[in-house]
Enzyme design. Structure first.
Site, mmCIF file in Angstrom:
data_model
loop_
_atom_site.group_PDB
_atom_site.id
_atom_site.type_symbol
_atom_site.label_atom_id
_atom_site.label_comp_id
_atom_site.label_asym_id
_atom_site.label_seq_id
_atom_site.Cartn_x
_atom_site.Cartn_y
_atom_site.Cartn_z
ATOM 1 N N LYS A 1 0.868 -1.192 0.000
ATOM 2 C CA LYS A 1 0.000 0.000 0.000
ATOM 3 C C LYS A 1 0.894 1.228 0.000
ATOM 4 O O LYS A 1 2.023 1.181 0.503
ATOM 5 C CB LYS A 1 -0.865 0.024 1.262
ATOM 6 C CG LYS A 1 -2.090 0.896 1.140
ATOM 7 C CD LYS A 1 -3.232 0.126 0.501
ATOM 8 C CE LYS A 1 -4.425 0.977 0.221
ATOM 9 N NZ LYS A 1 -5.586 0.162 -0.191
ATOM 10 N N ASP B 1 -7.116 4.153 -4.430
ATOM 11 C CA ASP B 1 -7.754 4.008 -3.108
ATOM 12 C C ASP B 1 -8.382 5.378 -2.842
ATOM 13 O O ASP B 1 -8.641 6.140 -3.805
ATOM 14 C CB ASP B 1 -6.732 3.609 -2.039
ATOM 15 C CG ASP B 1 -7.400 3.149 -0.735
ATOM 16 O OD1 ASP B 1 -7.905 2.027 -0.689
ATOM 17 O OD2 ASP B 1 -7.440 3.930 0.239
HETATM 18 P P1 NDP Z 1 -13.010 7.639 -2.716
HETATM 19 O O1 NDP Z 1 -11.948 8.610 -2.516
HETATM 20 O O2 NDP Z 1 -13.569 7.413 -4.069
HETATM 21 O O3 NDP Z 1 -14.238 7.926 -1.746
HETATM 22 C C1 NDP Z 1 -14.061 8.002 -0.373
HETATM 23 C C2 NDP Z 1 -15.367 8.385 0.266
HETATM 24 O O4 NDP Z 1 -15.248 8.249 1.676
HETATM 25 C C3 NDP Z 1 -15.732 9.834 0.013
HETATM 26 O O5 NDP Z 1 -17.130 9.963 0.042
HETATM 27 C C4 NDP Z 1 -15.088 10.532 1.195
HETATM 28 O O6 NDP Z 1 -15.658 11.781 1.531
HETATM 29 C C5 NDP Z 1 -15.335 9.535 2.301
HETATM 30 N N1 NDP Z 1 -14.291 9.684 3.309
HETATM 31 C C6 NDP Z 1 -12.953 9.577 3.114
HETATM 32 N N2 NDP Z 1 -12.293 9.808 4.252
HETATM 33 C C7 NDP Z 1 -13.221 10.074 5.174
HETATM 34 C C8 NDP Z 1 -13.169 10.380 6.545
HETATM 35 N N3 NDP Z 1 -11.994 10.467 7.188
HETATM 36 N N4 NDP Z 1 -14.338 10.565 7.193
HETATM 37 C C9 NDP Z 1 -15.531 10.486 6.542
HETATM 38 N N5 NDP Z 1 -15.648 10.194 5.231
HETATM 39 C C10 NDP Z 1 -14.511 9.985 4.566
HETATM 40 O O7 NDP Z 1 -12.419 6.250 -2.131
HETATM 41 P P2 NDP Z 1 -12.943 4.771 -2.357
HETATM 42 O O8 NDP Z 1 -14.402 4.746 -2.552
HETATM 43 O O9 NDP Z 1 -12.063 4.149 -3.370
HETATM 44 O O10 NDP Z 1 -12.556 4.088 -0.969
HETATM 45 C C11 NDP Z 1 -13.482 3.988 0.107
HETATM 46 C C12 NDP Z 1 -13.035 2.871 1.044
HETATM 47 O O11 NDP Z 1 -12.973 1.633 0.338
HETATM 48 C C13 NDP Z 1 -11.639 3.061 1.655
HETATM 49 O O12 NDP Z 1 -11.632 2.489 2.945
HETATM 50 C C14 NDP Z 1 -10.757 2.220 0.739
HETATM 51 O O13 NDP Z 1 -9.563 1.814 1.372
HETATM 52 C C15 NDP Z 1 -11.679 1.044 0.475
HETATM 53 N N6 NDP Z 1 -11.397 0.235 -0.707
HETATM 54 C C16 NDP Z 1 -11.296 0.799 -1.957
HETATM 55 C C17 NDP Z 1 -11.065 0.003 -3.045
HETATM 56 C C18 NDP Z 1 -11.036 0.558 -4.426
HETATM 57 O O14 NDP Z 1 -10.926 -0.246 -5.369
HETATM 58 N N7 NDP Z 1 -11.155 1.857 -4.642
HETATM 59 C C19 NDP Z 1 -10.855 -1.451 -2.910
HETATM 60 C C20 NDP Z 1 -11.057 -1.946 -1.579
HETATM 61 C C21 NDP Z 1 -11.301 -1.121 -0.524
HETATM 62 P P3 NDP Z 1 -14.913 13.138 1.118
HETATM 63 O O15 NDP Z 1 -15.112 13.246 -0.360
HETATM 64 O O16 NDP Z 1 -15.572 14.195 1.909
HETATM 65 O O17 NDP Z 1 -13.469 12.934 1.493
HETATM 66 O O1 2IT Z 2 -7.890 -1.694 -0.688
HETATM 67 C C1 2IT Z 2 -7.844 -2.185 -1.833
HETATM 68 O O2 2IT Z 2 -7.980 -3.395 -2.022
HETATM 69 C C2 2IT Z 2 -7.640 -1.277 -2.968
HETATM 70 N N1 2IT Z 2 -7.588 -0.068 -2.755
HETATM 71 C C3 2IT Z 2 -7.476 -1.829 -4.346
HETATM 72 C C4 2IT Z 2 -6.076 -2.267 -4.596
HETATM 73 C C5 2IT Z 2 -5.767 -2.685 -6.004
HETATM 74 O O3 2IT Z 2 -4.587 -2.985 -6.237
HETATM 75 O O4 2IT Z 2 -6.641 -2.708 -6.876
#
Ligand code: NDP
Ligand code: 2IT
Length: 445
Positions: free
Chosen positions: A126, A166
């Site tokens: 990461k 992420d």
């Molecule tokens: P994005 O940046 O697309 O979206 C994040 C969302 O979460 C936004 O709505 C953001 O609000 C909110 N958010 C972020 N930080 C905070 C905080 N500290 N408190 C409250 N709300 C918060 O990210 P993703 O959708 O990609 O990721 C969301 C989660 O999923 C994370 O935990 C990530 O690690 C996990 N994840 C993502 C994957 C991926 O493929 N993208 C794969 C597996 C897990 P704001 O816009 O106001 O910051």
């Molecule tokens: O938390 C996760 O699994 C991710 N943000 C996706 C990682 C990836 O390599 O697609």
């Protein structure tokens, strides 16, 4: 050798001072593995646990760049290359002001087990930065990404370490990062996943985490002869994972009623339909606005500074960030009739919240299993890049579906406690065995 989880954790805390998120992630895994390890002492003799909690390599670097006013800004850059027993390091990059070593070590550690569960050949890693993309122009984001990659490029490669998105890193950022890698290394390769469709990306990668989490939910509900049809679903976040989780819940006949961002949450009792979701996608992905706008547009309630967990529901899908459900919120969810919590985000439930879910024997799907669809399709993107082919939407979606079903099955095999399925224990044990056995095979490395 350690005689208890507590003594192991004392050592973790002493050796990694102040890294509270990392301590939390390690405790969750070690606590649920402990009994299994007593029955399989060869892992203990080989000190697999001590080795697996230590990243193979941590890279920390300076990221200087110029903002639109011509001023120099400095951020911190990181890549935690945690474990390569199963394949090249693989995992996302997070750009968020809260990013620090503890958060990236917790995420890298989780990623090792998650990637193992997918059954694809990927190690865990990461990275990211404390850079805040909010309020920055496209030009500033590009300047930052170019500087970040100017250093990162010497440490990664399609056979070494393959980053992806992420929080704060989506298609735009992956594009800028890829462009800079290609320019410096003079190499067009699958060094990043989540790429654009016309330059090596995979269909379904943007959808994969959200869709996968909902496929996992479907499998969990099936064990109770239930489905998502007609279920009221709370979703937190409004980014990549939340958006596509919402879409799949709608597809399967469920009713998503909430979304949130770091400023607050909206509650739409009539349900978020396809039209409203299209508005959210435009708002978040193009205009980069706040979720509050949804409440204005559709005349629904907005809870400033709050999370959505006090609204009655059948299913909750936390899809925003770590520690977004605490003990009291978990109790409220259970009291209000929630029967199923599935983590789209990484570690969204804090340890006391998890205890509430397990004690009440509701369905609890931990992130490392439930959100593995994203990295799984990243693995499929790597395969397509290596073979120089691209699979259709249907092919990738079907493969994702099969992977999520198989992860569910692994959790059942290793997590069955009488009639109850402890998915947390199941995911940790299943993920651990594969990595640990590969480490044993590869000697003292
Ligand atoms: P994005 O940046 O697309 O979206 C994040 C969302 O979460 C936004 O709505 C953001 O609000 C909110 N958010 C972020 N930080 C905070 C905080 N500290 N408190 C409250 N709300 C918060 O990210 P993703 O959708 O990609 O990721 C969301 C989660 O999923 C994370 O935990 C990530 O690690 C996990 N994840 C993502 C994957 C991926 O493929 N993208 C794969 C597996 C897990 P704001 O816009 O106001 O910051
Ligand atoms: O938390 C996760 O699994 C991710 N943000 C996706 C990682 C990836 O390599 O697609």
């Amino acid at each position: 050798m350690y005689d208890s989880v507590a003594s192991f954790m004392d050592d973790i805390v002493n050796k990694n001072p102040g890294e509270k998120e990392f301590h939390q992630a390690v405790f969750e895994v070690v606590d649920s593995l402990w009994e299994f390890l007593q029955d399989h002492p060869h892992y203990m003799y080989a000190k697999i646990l001590e080795r697996i909690v230590e990243p193979e390599r941590v890279i920390m670097f300076r990221v200087p760049w110029r903002n639109d006013r011509g001023e120099i800004e400095i951020n911190k850059g990181y890549r935690v290359e945690f474990n390569s027993a199963l394949g090249p390091y693989k995992g996302g990059l997070r750009f968020h002001p809260s990013v620090n070593l503890s958060i990236l070590k917790f995420l890298g550690f989780e990623q090792v087990f998650k990637n193992s569960l997918t059954t694809l050949p990927m190690g865990g890693g990461k990275g990211g930065s404390n850079f805040d993309p909010k309020g920055k122009s496209d030009n500033e984001v590009m300047s930052f990404c170019q500087s970040f990659m100017t250093e990162l490029q010497r440490h990664i490669g399609p056979k070494t370490d393959v980053p992806a998105g992420d929080i704060g890193v989506g298609g735009r950022e992956i594009g800028f990062l890829f462009g800079q890698y290609k320019r410096i290394r003079n190499e067009f390769s699958g060094v990043l996943t989540g790429k654009g469709l016309n330059w090596g990306g995979s269909l379904i990668r943007p959808e994969a985490t959200g869709y996968g989490a909902v496929y996992f939910t479907q499998e969990m509900l099936k064990t109770k002869n239930e489905s998502l049809e007609g279920k009221t679903v709370l979703i937190s976040g409004s980014g990549n994972v939340a958006q596509y989780a919402t879409e799949k819940v709608i597809d399967l006949g469920g009713k998503p009623v909430t979304l949130s961002d770091s400023s607050g949450a909206i509650y739409d009792p009539d349900g978020i339909d396809r039209g409203k979701l299209a508005f959210v996608m435009e708002l978040k992905n193009v205009k980069r606005g706040r979720i509050k706008e949804y409440a204005k547009k559709y005349g629904v309630e907005y809870f400033d500074g709050e999370r959505p967990w006090n609204i009655p529901c059948d299913v909750a899908l936390p899809c925003a960030t770590q520690n977004e459900i605490n003990e009291d919120e978990a109790k409220t969810l259970v009291k209000n009739g929630c029967k199923c919590v599935v983590e789209g985000a990484n570690m969204p439930s804090d340890p006391k919240a998890i205890n509430v879910f397990l004690e009440n024997k509701i369905l609890f799907g931990p992130g490392k299993a439930a959100n593995a669809g994203g990295v799984a399709v990243s693995g499929l993107e790597m395969s397509q890049n290596s073979m120089r082919i691209s699979w259709s939407r249907e092919e990738v979606d079907e493969k994702l579906h099969v992977i999520m079903r198989n992860i569910h099955e692994s959790c059942v095999v290793h997590g069955k406690e009488g009639k109850f399925i402890n998915y947390l224990k199941g995911a940790n044990i299943a993920g651990f065995i594969k990595v640990a056995d590969a480490m044993l095979d590869q000697g003292v490395v």
